[in-house]
Design a protein around this motif. Structure first.
Motif, PDB file in Angstrom:
ATOM      1  N   ALA A  88      52.455 148.126  42.238  1.00 13.45           N
ATOM      2  CA  ALA A  88      52.569 146.694  42.530  1.00 13.45           C
ATOM      3  C   ALA A  88      52.916 145.887  41.279  1.00 13.45           C
ATOM      4  CB  ALA A  88      51.272 146.183  43.139  1.00 13.45           C
ATOM      5  N   GLY A  89      53.207 146.554  40.151  1.00 13.42           N
ATOM      6  CA  GLY A  89      53.527 145.828  38.934  1.00 13.42           C
ATOM      7  C   GLY A  89      52.311 145.159  38.308  1.00 13.42           C
ATOM      8  N   VAL A  90      51.212 145.882  38.306  1.00 11.26           N
ATOM      9  CA  VAL A  90      49.971 145.353  37.730  1.00 11.26           C
ATOM     10  C   VAL A  90      49.440 146.404  36.759  1.00 11.26           C
ATOM     11  CG1 VAL A  90      47.621 144.606  38.240  1.00 11.26           C
ATOM     12  CG2 VAL A  90      49.435 144.098  39.857  1.00 11.26           C
ATOM     13  N   ASN A  91      48.900 145.956  35.629  1.00 13.28           N
ATOM     14  CA  ASN A  91      48.371 146.887  34.641  1.00 13.28           C
ATOM     15  C   ASN A  91      46.857 146.995  34.792  1.00 13.28           C
ATOM     16  OD1 ASN A  91      47.046 147.505  32.008  1.00 13.28           O
ATOM     17  ND2 ASN A  91      49.158 147.889  31.423  1.00 13.28           N
ATOM     18  N   ASP A  92      46.350 148.202  35.035  1.00 13.45           N
ATOM     19  CA  ASP A  92      44.929 148.363  35.358  1.00 13.45           C
ATOM     20  C   ASP A  92      44.017 147.982  34.196  1.00 13.45           C
ATOM     21  OD1 ASP A  92      46.152 150.730  34.313  1.00 13.45           O
ATOM     22  OD2 ASP A  92      44.252 151.768  34.609  1.00 13.45           O
ATOM     23  N   GLU A  93      44.464 148.271  32.965  1.00 13.70           N
ATOM     24  CA  GLU A  93      43.585 147.959  31.831  1.00 13.70           C
ATOM     25  C   GLU A  93      43.500 146.454  31.592  1.00 13.70           C
ATOM     26  OE1 GLU A  93      44.265 150.323  28.301  1.00 13.70           O
ATOM     27  OE2 GLU A  93      44.320 152.112  29.562  1.00 13.70           O
ATOM     28  N   ALA A  94      44.647 145.770  31.721  1.00 11.94           N
ATOM     29  CA  ALA A  94      44.659 144.325  31.512  1.00 11.94           C
ATOM     30  C   ALA A  94      43.803 143.629  32.568  1.00 11.94           C
ATOM     31  CB  ALA A  94      46.087 143.793  31.560  1.00 11.94           C
ATOM     32  N   GLU A  95      43.760 144.192  33.792  1.00 10.13           N
ATOM     33  CA  GLU A  95      43.007 143.563  34.874  1.00 10.13           C
ATOM     34  C   GLU A  95      41.501 143.629  34.650  1.00 10.13           C
ATOM     35  OE1 GLU A  95      44.144 141.792  37.416  1.00 10.13           O
ATOM     36  OE2 GLU A  95      46.212 142.110  36.792  1.00 10.13           O
ATOM     37  N   GLU A  96      41.059 144.601  33.832  1.00  7.39           N
ATOM     38  CA  GLU A  96      39.624 144.758  33.599  1.00  7.39           C
ATOM     39  C   GLU A  96      39.029 143.545  32.890  1.00  7.39           C
ATOM     40  OE1 GLU A  96      38.826 148.454  31.646  1.00  7.39           O
ATOM     41  OE2 GLU A  96      39.572 149.576  33.368  1.00  7.39           O
ATOM     42  N   ASP A  97      39.897 142.848  32.169  1.00  2.00           N
ATOM     43  CA  ASP A  97      39.454 141.665  31.452  1.00  2.00           C
ATOM     44  C   ASP A  97      39.165 140.545  32.448  1.00  2.00           C
ATOM     45  OD1 ASP A  97      38.880 140.563  28.998  1.00  2.00           O
ATOM     46  OD2 ASP A  97      40.787 139.509  28.917  1.00  2.00           O
ATOM     47  N   GLU A  98      38.056 139.856  32.250  1.00  5.37           N
ATOM     48  CA  GLU A  98      37.668 138.802  33.195  1.00  5.37           C
ATOM     49  C   GLU A  98      38.527 137.547  33.030  1.00  5.37           C
ATOM     50  OE1 GLU A  98      34.579 138.282  35.504  1.00  5.37           O
ATOM     51  OE2 GLU A  98      35.254 140.345  35.689  1.00  5.37           O
ATOM     52  N   THR A  99      39.040 137.316  31.819  1.00  9.53           N
ATOM     53  CA  THR A  99      39.810 136.094  31.585  1.00  9.53           C
ATOM     54  C   THR A  99      41.204 136.216  32.186  1.00  9.53           C
ATOM     55  OG1 THR A  99      40.655 136.896  29.504  1.00  9.53           O
ATOM     56  CG2 THR A  99      38.601 135.671  29.428  1.00  9.53           C
ATOM     57  N   LEU A 100      41.837 135.067  32.378  1.00 13.12           N
ATOM     58  CA  LEU A 100      43.135 135.051  33.028  1.00 13.12           C
ATOM     59  C   LEU A 100      44.251 135.555  32.124  1.00 13.12           C
ATOM     60  CD1 LEU A 100      43.118 131.520  34.698  1.00 13.12           C
ATOM     61  CD2 LEU A 100      42.137 133.650  35.517  1.00 13.12           C
ATOM     62  N   ILE A 101      44.125 135.274  30.834  1.00 18.75           N
ATOM     63  CA  ILE A 101      45.268 135.400  29.938  1.00 18.75           C
ATOM     64  C   ILE A 101      45.818 136.817  29.873  1.00 18.75           C
ATOM     65  CG2 ILE A 101      46.061 135.028  27.556  1.00 18.75           C
ATOM     66  CD1 ILE A 101      45.365 132.487  29.210  1.00 18.75           C
ATOM     67  N   LYS A 102      44.945 137.801  29.651  1.00 17.94           N
ATOM     68  CA  LYS A 102      45.403 139.173  29.452  1.00 17.94           C
ATOM     69  C   LYS A 102      46.075 139.705  30.731  1.00 17.94           C
ATOM     70  CE  LYS A 102      43.368 143.128  27.044  1.00 17.94           C
ATOM     71  NZ  LYS A 102      42.080 143.704  26.655  1.00 17.94           N
ATOM     72  N   ALA A 103      45.394 139.517  31.876  1.00 19.51           N
ATOM     73  CA  ALA A 103      45.946 140.001  33.141  1.00 19.51           C
ATOM     74  C   ALA A 103      47.230 139.252  33.479  1.00 19.51           C
ATOM     75  CB  ALA A 103      44.914 139.833  34.254  1.00 19.51           C
ATOM     76  N   GLY A 104      47.205 137.933  33.270  1.00 23.77           N
ATOM     77  CA  GLY A 104      48.377 137.115  33.581  1.00 23.77           C
ATOM     78  C   GLY A 104      49.590 137.531  32.767  1.00 23.77           C
ATOM     79  N   LYS A 105      49.369 137.822  31.490  1.00 20.53           N
ATOM     80  CA  LYS A 105      50.464 138.245  30.606  1.00 20.53           C
ATOM     81  C   LYS A 105      51.085 139.547  31.097  1.00 20.53           C
ATOM     82  CE  LYS A 105      49.643 136.818  25.810  1.00 20.53           C
ATOM     83  NZ  LYS A 105      48.937 137.313  24.627  1.00 20.53           N
ATOM     84  N   ALA A 106      50.211 140.537  31.409  1.00 15.04           N
ATOM     85  CA  ALA A 106      50.707 141.849  31.844  1.00 15.04           C
ATOM     86  C   ALA A 106      51.492 141.718  33.148  1.00 15.04           C
ATOM     87  CB  ALA A 106      49.545 142.819  32.022  1.00 15.04           C
ATOM     88  N   ARG A 107      51.000 140.842  34.054  1.00 15.68           N
ATOM     89  CA  ARG A 107      51.730 140.658  35.308  1.00 15.68           C
ATOM     90  C   ARG A 107      53.064 139.957  35.067  1.00 15.68           C
ATOM     91  NH1 ARG A 107      47.445 138.656  39.916  1.00 15.68           N
ATOM     92  NH2 ARG A 107      45.635 139.869  39.245  1.00 15.68           N
ATOM     93  N   ALA A 108      53.056 139.015  34.079  1.00 14.93           N
ATOM     94  CA  ALA A 108      54.284 138.258  33.800  1.00 14.93           C
ATOM     95  C   ALA A 108      55.410 139.174  33.326  1.00 14.93           C
ATOM     96  CB  ALA A 108      54.006 137.174  32.764  1.00 14.93           C
ATOM     97  N   VAL A 109      55.039 140.234  32.594  1.00 12.12           N
ATOM     98  CA  VAL A 109      56.060 141.176  32.122  1.00 12.12           C
ATOM     99  C   VAL A 109      56.835 141.743  33.311  1.00 12.12           C
ATOM    100  CG1 VAL A 109      56.422 143.403  30.992  1.00 12.12           C
ATOM    101  CG2 VAL A 109      54.784 141.786  30.039  1.00 12.12           C
ATOM    102  N   TRP A 110      56.094 142.155  34.351  1.00 13.84           N
ATOM    103  CA  TRP A 110      56.772 142.726  35.521  1.00 13.84           C
ATOM    104  C   TRP A 110      57.517 141.667  36.311  1.00 13.84           C
ATOM    105  CZ3 TRP A 110      58.228 147.366  35.695  1.00 13.84           C
ATOM    106  CH2 TRP A 110      57.491 148.343  35.041  1.00 13.84           C
TER     107      TRP A 110
END
Lengths: 452, 452
Positions: B269-291
């Protein structure tokens, strides 16, 4: 290719030579048999018959349906019956069911030849639903009464193991006269004890030996979670009165975790995991067609939104070029939120009551990404078609579509879960219907309003 | 909501009361602590400090990063050090790494306080890559020399267990003077033996006690497959000289299977599992933005194909209404083939050498569904826009797009796998680029040729 065939043959020969040693896993043997089957039907049948009954059952379970059919047709019934009796009760039940799906009469014939105890076990296991813990248990286990001497229990274990009736033992289950489970002692504790004492003397009132149990009617998902949370090697299965019925071992839970993950991945893509197991095209193709049909229906709905704006498009064709981008970006953003929400629900990381928390996070992420990619695409559209207002239109519609995509991607699985529907089934189609409709409507609507 | 808080508090009180009994799993305790944290920060800190060091480590591993930070800040260092020493080496290594990600200095300070043996274990485990078996092993195990008496080995087990050094034992590993692993005996065999004999007398040349081993540098995926194929509870980890280094238990493999499945679902689905583990928006949002960025780029490419045909669309706007349907159906058909191929590759059901066989099946299914849905949509388009030739155009383009979608959905993951790239990463974006381009080109191209 011939080299591959020869290799498979040599490995199987080696295995058959020192037959009692399980040097190859059943899975490996099945793989080598597959190679033979693809190259040389006759050789395949020959080796199939060479496999001893102790191994045949385990191998048969690993074979695809088409090759299991070959087993039924080519291996004598007595040998298949022997193989069934060698299997643990849960595996025997599974294998018999696979055979039944191919040839009902044959399955009945084989069942009738089993000994009474195996028949009773299989009937009991067959009485459970697929999602009940009882369907996953095996009835073979190591149990004793509290007033027995440990040494006597161990003598019985020796006997049962010598007869090949018991494998993979890690606990002794202690039951009362009504077979109600009272205690469980791990072998790593047991081996430290004085063998001449009775079990009740050894337990001596300690609550260290409380057994971990699953109810036979309990959902297997919950049982798997318990095995995982407590890092268990085995869990006892009891009925509502606490009577010990069987046990579920860690390897059964392995298989369950992997099958559940496959089911979820397939469901998210509109594929049915059971239909896919069939080697022929028809069953899998049919199941996939059902989802494609639903998708066609929803695609027609979202396309009719485009139809509302046909005048707008006719007067400015650049809109037709750009509108799939808005829809595609919305679909992707929504799928990211959907997938994360579905998986976190499965892993128990979030529940319905955390909805507010989850929505804040997911909508937050898609709002930020909506702003970034709206701006980016706005600039691209402006330069591409040399029209600043077109950039404004696509930027705004992407901001709207991506934020709402995050919202729906989170709400849909949370609501399905709340309604006790599997959140992976159908949610992707539902989501893209929303994101396509919102994407087309917001983009073309804004264009009509701002540009024309 | 207050009820929930009170409930969590009561359960934790109960647990703390009869402290030595692990009546709640670490996972459960972590869940209840989370509830406290959401409602009452102070109460959370209070209960955090009440948890005994034997449990604290296991609980800390289950906590989200933001709450682990609270542990570091609120629990005295000596207690955290004690908790680390209580953990098995693999878990201690993991926990220390989580702490390092939050506060490097604190991690170093805690590490320095550990005893020398724990330090050495952690340094060794840290030296492995994430995908190496060595990173998943624990160094605590039950081993003996062949010339020892079984009774002496068991006396040592009793000692180690009393000291809390060993848990979850299911095998005795037998090593030579250079600590090279030679045999492994399951406890269920061991308990049947004569304790006064030496191990070599008991083994007596039988090859029944061949150990299942994993090389420390081996890929963990292969090791997990072996554990699964042979239904193991534990596998020994050795170095290239055969020296016994540690063991990997079934519960570690459980976690690995579940994490791998999550990684795969997310990657598709274009999501990074490690970045999602972080509770804050920034890390997960960045990884998703790449895809999303990659998807935007490919969406622009496929849209420019529409741009080629702008005259065609301008003269017949119905094309703009229908073209997303062709693209959407192609995307879905391709995703079905892609998902099944990716998953079957992971499960080891198919390999690159089966490509011909798999392609035949997948292209067969999508060809049949392409014909069915092409015909169906052809009739719908004919009636909708009252133009038979438009029906012919969309029917043909759907047949082309859906068949090619099945082809690419299969070829892309097979090729990525062949190139040793994870077939789940990026394959979905690559696929929809193809299906969008082919869909738009075939539909608009045929329309220009046949209709105008």
């Amino acid at each position: 290719m011939n080299e591959e065939l020869q290799n498979a043959q040599e490995i199987l020969d080696q295995h058959i030579d020192d037959s009692n040693e399980m040097d190859l896993s059943a899975y490996d043997i099945a793989q080598h048999l597959k190679t033979l089957k693809y190259h040389d039907e006759e050789l395949f049948t020959k080796y199939l018959n060479k496999i001893d009954p102790q191994t045949l059952g385990d191998v048969a379970i690993e074979l695809p349906e088409s090759m299991l059919k070959d087993v039924i047709e080519n291996v004598p019934s007595e040998k298949i019956v022997e193989a069934l009796e060698e299997l643990e009760s849960d595996d025997a039940t599974d294998l018999l069911q696979y055979i039944e799906e191919i040839d009902e009469d044959k399955a009945r014939e084989l069942f009738d030849e089993l000994d009474e105890e195996d028949k009773a076990d299989i009937l009991r296991l067959q009485s459970y639903n697929d999602n009940e813990a009882g369907a996953y248990m095996q009835t073979e286990l190591f149990s004793a009464f509290a007033n027995e001497k440990l040494g006597d229990a161990i003598a019985r274990l020796r006997q049962l193991k010598a007869e090949g009736e018991l494998e993979n033992i890690s606990q002794l289950f202690i039951v009362n006269q009504d077979r109600v489970l009272e205690h469980a002692i791990a072998l790593e504790e047991l081996i430290l004890f004085d063998f001449s004492k009775t079990l009740s003397e050894l337990i001596n009132g300690s609550d260290k030996y409380e057994p971990y149990t699953a109810l036979d009617s309990e959902n297997i998902t919950d049982v798997a979670d318990r095995v995982k949370d407590y890092d268990l090697n085995v869990i006892a299965v009891v009925d509502s009165k606490g009577v010990l019925l069987g046990r579920i071992t860690a390897d059964d839970i392995h298989d369950f975790i992997e099958e559940s993950a496959t089911e979820q991945i397939y469901n998210l893509a509109g594929v049915n995991d059971e239909a896919e197991e069939d080697e022929t095209l028809i069953k899998a193709g049919k199941a996939r067609a059902v989802w494609l049909f639903i998708n066609l229906f929803t695609a027609i709905i979202s396309s009719s939104i485009i139809g509302i704006f046909d005048d707008t498009i006719a007067s400015y064709v650049a809109l037709a070029v750009l509108m799939p981008i808005v829809a595609s970006m919305g679909g992707n953003t929504g799928t990211q939120a959907l997938t994360v929400t579905v998986r976190r629900l499965t892993l128990g990381e979030i529940e319905f009551k955390d909805a507010k928390h989850v929505l804040k996070r997911e909508v937050g992420i898609s709002l930020i990404n909506g702003a970034i990619f709206g701006l980016l695409m706005g600039i691209v559209a402006w330069i591409w078609f040399d029209k600043a207002l077109l950039g404004v239109v696509i930027a705004l519609s992407m901001l709207i579509n991506l934020s709402l995509a995050g919202l729906f991607g989170t709400i849909i699985p949370l609501s399905l879960k709340r309604l006790n529907i599997d959140p992976a089934v159908g949610s992707a189609v539902l989501l893209t219907t929303f994101t396509d409709c919102i994407g087309f409507f917001s983009f073309l609507g804004l264009a009509k309003w701002i540009l024309l």
